[in-house]
Write an enzyme that holds these catalytic residues in place. Sequence first.
Site, PDB file in Angstrom:
ATOM      1  N   ILE B 467       0.841  -1.204   0.000  1.00 20.11           N
ATOM      2  CA  ILE B 467       0.000   0.000   0.000  1.00 20.11           C
ATOM      3  C   ILE B 467       0.874   1.252   0.000  1.00 20.11           C
ATOM      4  O   ILE B 467       0.425   2.339   0.334  1.00 20.11           O
ATOM      5  CB  ILE B 467      -0.974   0.007   1.199  1.00 20.11           C
ATOM      6  CG1 ILE B 467      -0.223  -0.030   2.535  1.00 20.11           C
ATOM      7  CG2 ILE B 467      -1.930  -1.170   1.095  1.00 20.11           C
ATOM      8  CD1 ILE B 467      -1.115   0.222   3.748  1.00 20.11           C
ATOM      9  N   GLY B 468       2.136   1.066  -0.358  1.00 15.97           N
ATOM     10  CA  GLY B 468       3.047   2.202  -0.430  1.00 15.97           C
ATOM     11  C   GLY B 468       4.209   2.067   0.528  1.00 15.97           C
ATOM     12  O   GLY B 468       5.076   2.927   0.589  1.00 15.97           O
ATOM     13  N   GLY B 470       6.396  -0.419   0.542  1.00 13.96           N
ATOM     14  CA  GLY B 470       7.542  -1.112  -0.026  1.00 13.96           C
ATOM     15  C   GLY B 470       7.541  -2.609   0.225  1.00 13.96           C
ATOM     16  O   GLY B 470       8.605  -3.230   0.315  1.00 13.96           O
ATOM     17  N   SER B 508       0.200  -1.898  11.170  1.00 15.01           N
ATOM     18  CA  SER B 508       1.664  -2.080  11.197  1.00 15.01           C
ATOM     19  C   SER B 508       2.015  -3.550  11.249  1.00 15.01           C
ATOM     20  O   SER B 508       2.988  -3.939  11.890  1.00 15.01           O
ATOM     21  CB  SER B 508       2.294  -1.378  12.404  1.00 15.01           C
ATOM     22  OG  SER B 508       1.865  -0.050  12.480  1.00 15.01           O
ATOM     23  N   LYS B 694       9.753  -5.510  13.701  1.00 17.02           N
ATOM     24  CA  LYS B 694       8.375  -5.145  14.056  1.00 17.02           C
ATOM     25  C   LYS B 694       7.851  -4.180  12.983  1.00 17.02           C
ATOM     26  O   LYS B 694       8.568  -3.824  12.057  1.00 17.02           O
ATOM     27  CB  LYS B 694       8.338  -4.440  15.412  1.00 17.02           C
ATOM     28  CG  LYS B 694       9.174  -5.079  16.524  1.00 17.02           C
ATOM     29  CD  LYS B 694       9.013  -4.310  17.842  1.00 17.02           C
ATOM     30  CE  LYS B 694      10.179  -4.521  18.775  1.00 17.02           C
ATOM     31  NZ  LYS B 694      10.096  -3.670  19.985  1.00 17.02           N
ATOM     32  N   GLY B 695       6.598  -3.751  13.130  1.00 14.30           N
ATOM     33  CA  GLY B 695       5.976  -2.908  12.114  1.00 14.30           C
ATOM     34  C   GLY B 695       6.281  -1.424  12.287  1.00 14.30           C
ATOM     35  O   GLY B 695       6.713  -0.979  13.347  1.00 14.30           O
ATOM     36  N   GLY B 697       4.131   1.052  10.235  1.00 13.12           N
ATOM     37  CA  GLY B 697       3.082   1.858   9.593  1.00 13.12           C
ATOM     38  C   GLY B 697       2.511   2.941  10.493  1.00 13.12           C
ATOM     39  O   GLY B 697       2.460   4.114  10.130  1.00 13.12           O
ATOM     40  N   GLU B 698       2.074   2.559  11.665  1.00 11.76           N
ATOM     41  CA  GLU B 698       1.436   3.562  12.530  1.00 11.76           C
ATOM     42  C   GLU B 698       2.407   4.362  13.409  1.00 11.76           C
ATOM     43  O   GLU B 698       2.139   5.535  13.674  1.00 11.76           O
ATOM     44  CB  GLU B 698       0.367   2.975  13.456  1.00 11.76           C
ATOM     45  CG  GLU B 698      -0.067   1.571  13.226  1.00 11.76           C
ATOM     46  CD  GLU B 698      -1.290   1.437  12.364  1.00 11.76           C
ATOM     47  OE1 GLU B 698      -1.278   0.574  11.495  1.00 11.76           O
ATOM     48  OE2 GLU B 698      -2.256   2.183  12.540  1.00 11.76           O
TER      49      GLU B 698
END
Lengths: 209, 741
Positions: B467-468, B470, B508, B694-695, B697-698
Amino acid sequence: MENTIKKKSRTVTRRAFLQGLGGGAAGAALATRMRGQNAGAGQAGIALPPALAQKTITFTVNGKSVSVDVEPRETLLEVLREKLKLTGAKKTCDRGECGGCTVLIDGQAVYSCLFPAVRADGRQIITVEGLAEGETLHPVQQAFIEKDGYQCGYCTPGFIMSTVALLGQTPSPSLAEIKAGLSGNLCRCGNYVKIDEAVAAASQKMRKA
Amino acid sequence: MKKNAYLKMAIGNKPQGKETSTPAPAEFKLIGKPTPRVDGKLVVTGRAMYTHDIFFKDMLYAKILRSPYASAEVAAVDLSAAQNLPGVKAVLKLKEGRVKYEGEQIAAVAAVNEKTAEEALKLIKVDYKALPYVVTPDKAMADGAPRVHDSANVEKINEYSRGNIDQGFAEAEVTFERTYKTAIEIHQTAETHASVAKWDEDELTVWDSTQAIFNVRDGLAEALGIPETKVRVIKMYMGGGFGSKLDANEHTIVVAKLAKETGRPVKITLSRKENSLCVGNRPSTQITIKGGARKDGTLTALSFRNTTCGGLDSGDQCSEPTIDVYKCPNVKVEEFTVFTNTGAGRATRAPGHVQGTFALEGFMEELAAELGLDPLEFRRKNYTTSNEGGTGIVYSSKGLDKCYDIGAQKIGWTRRNLKPGDGQGKKRRGLGMASQIWWGGGVPGTLADIKIHRDGSVEAVSGTQDIGCGTRTYMATVAAETLGLEPQDITVKIGDTVYPWAPISGGSLTAPSVAPAVRDAALQAAEHLRGIAAKKLSVPAADIVLADKKLFDKNKPENSIAFKDLVKGLRREAVFHGERGPMPAGFAYNTFGAHFAEVEVDTETGRISVLKVVAVHEIGRVLNRLTAESQVVGGITQGISTALFEERVLDENTGKMVNPNLQTYKIATSMDMPEIVPLFVDLVDPRINNLGNKGLGEPPRIPSSAAVANAVYNAVGVHLREIPMTPDKVLKALRGKEAGS
Ligand code: FES
Ligand code: FES
């Protein structure tokens, strides 16, 4: 009317640009009216009067001459995307607020969602699809990849076209000039800082080349 | 997706009680380095296919007629004139009875082009009886307010407590209470929501602008009453989701029905206005925190009360940061939602945490000033290495202390006004910071395949979505690293429900779910190839190394065989099924970070300029430094945008949104951007998965608005306690301060 479709002079910010249309809200009204003028013409199955019916226009897009039949109510963006299947330019807001539809018309960055297709007759248009030479990317395209000047990539064709126009006029822009030059383009993923880096890198590449 | 379901997914790290298989090495050759996106060329040439860009021969275009009323009874819908318009191929009635918000679906049309469909909508006659409505939380809570649903307009959605709150306040030497507010924010994805539906016999294929192909598949199957096996969902590229594209949308179900009825592919692209009204928003909050502390800064009690509004749906639970971030034995939480006649809230990048952090971190900053402490020292004083504020299980890894150290040094924390508002002159500068916690552990059970073809080409396959962030690039990097190849050697296939299952791209959790699954598959592939190479090279398999596109004896590197030559001998293409393993029980898996912001406030105009943001994140191992930096930059940009500009404005007199476009719903532009310094704590989580990642995104979205607001406080000596901090609010606060209130 010319002012409503020219994107902006390169040193004008997005908001100044909108104000240039006659003040924020008024500017939007103008834009809407422009698009709305013809919107009712084909309503309710009423045949279009001959003067408003399809017209054949011929223009150059990415170096190739094309002829298309267009209705007066169609925008250049719609013709590019739907009739010519050049889908690089995006319909993001469809009312001159975001720059996602930016293309070059005779070298100038223009919001194609506000540009009536009939007026493209005889003009030279470049879209993001027309920048690379074969598989060799334009330096601006290379720089956007190297500096990661995007995330989802939806705004990227618009930013790249604005950058090409900016560097055409200002080959060595300062950071402030880059920001102002791209202020007519929105990136919702928020990658402006990386985009600025990409524009600076592209400028360097182009000066070296 | 319901926000609570989203949070459950995000937490995803339910300890499973087993150790992960292969521990990750400390250092990799490719993983962690800055790698440009493998699919960059498609994006920059405009060839990447987004759902908006799909055109099929004979395709029809759908438009939806929506309620102009916030609340009304739809007595009758007359479709006949629309049906008779030349070019119209199908018309569907979607609603009769009560509509509850401006933008609710009434009817849909499929026509040969968009303009005809638009004209047809104008011909649909709807008999509306307007009903009373409420569009603001205050009005909705008032006595005698019109009911939004059949039940009451206010509902308790969460409570939590630990320790004894009364005792905590009794032990406090200082007690302090403040209320913070956040406005409703709209996702405003660049690509508006869009779907294309196409039937072949009884099989439906949908191309969707989505973050969650499997959710869309399951939602469509359920809505249409057909088996999941008959639905395929494809997402190639998508222009931003931020939580608004996590399940089957109403309009997607509509085009599936229209396509069935007409026997032709049907496409819908929502307008910017529809995107503003109908596909979600970040719920507003009003959060009151009351805290107790000793004079030395030790927290003794935190009480948290949230009133949130998510329109037709429940608002956001926002208490998690208050429950977890600081050591505090006595905590009490109560959260209430208020219903209004407005579009339903939806998960929005770090739902609840953005608002909850704005409140908690504003509170910590103000309480520090009250105690006469350095706000960073105050936070350090209440640091904890276990969750639930020091009363729960330990974190598998937590580098927040390092985030503090690095961030303070990089921003020059000592430059701040020792007392908020100490600065002089018309333009005042200030520094502020905020801490972050989020989940981001990933989802055990995520699948990925590695497929090795006999010509030497390699596929990495998973039903995930990029979703952007990568995803394609780190999948290629992880596979290449493990097989001794280069990222360009790997063909990545994602975004299709025919591929192995992967979770939503939200919360995330994509990177810590998908990357370990790819790693697992690639490790199996490497082991298999090592066995073959061992025979060919006459050395033990354990001594075979995969690197530089070769397999060779680690003791005698010239004893080698090229990867290509080795796989030529395979009987058939070889497929290896990878799975993201479980996480050991007994630990909490979370991400951490801290943002430090510097701002300048013009006290004459009320304008805030953000000058610099230093962001330090601890996300275990970073997979790709280049794209990770973009994540951070984007999170900060959105945080600044929310802090300064973003607000959905509703007109109480009409029940309508007055700014459903990008001109009047302001989002940040390049001109609003400060210098941004994205940094990462060098740390590998020892047990979360086989890569230690770990993530992300958020996390960078969470503390960014709070850090800016705290910097404004440090600059002018008055905390606005409300975002967006528009110039009018700044000037009002400054006047209030002068008046000594
Ligand atoms: S689509 Fe043309 S400016 Fe937004
Ligand atoms: S990269 Fe997504 S909008 Fe710019």
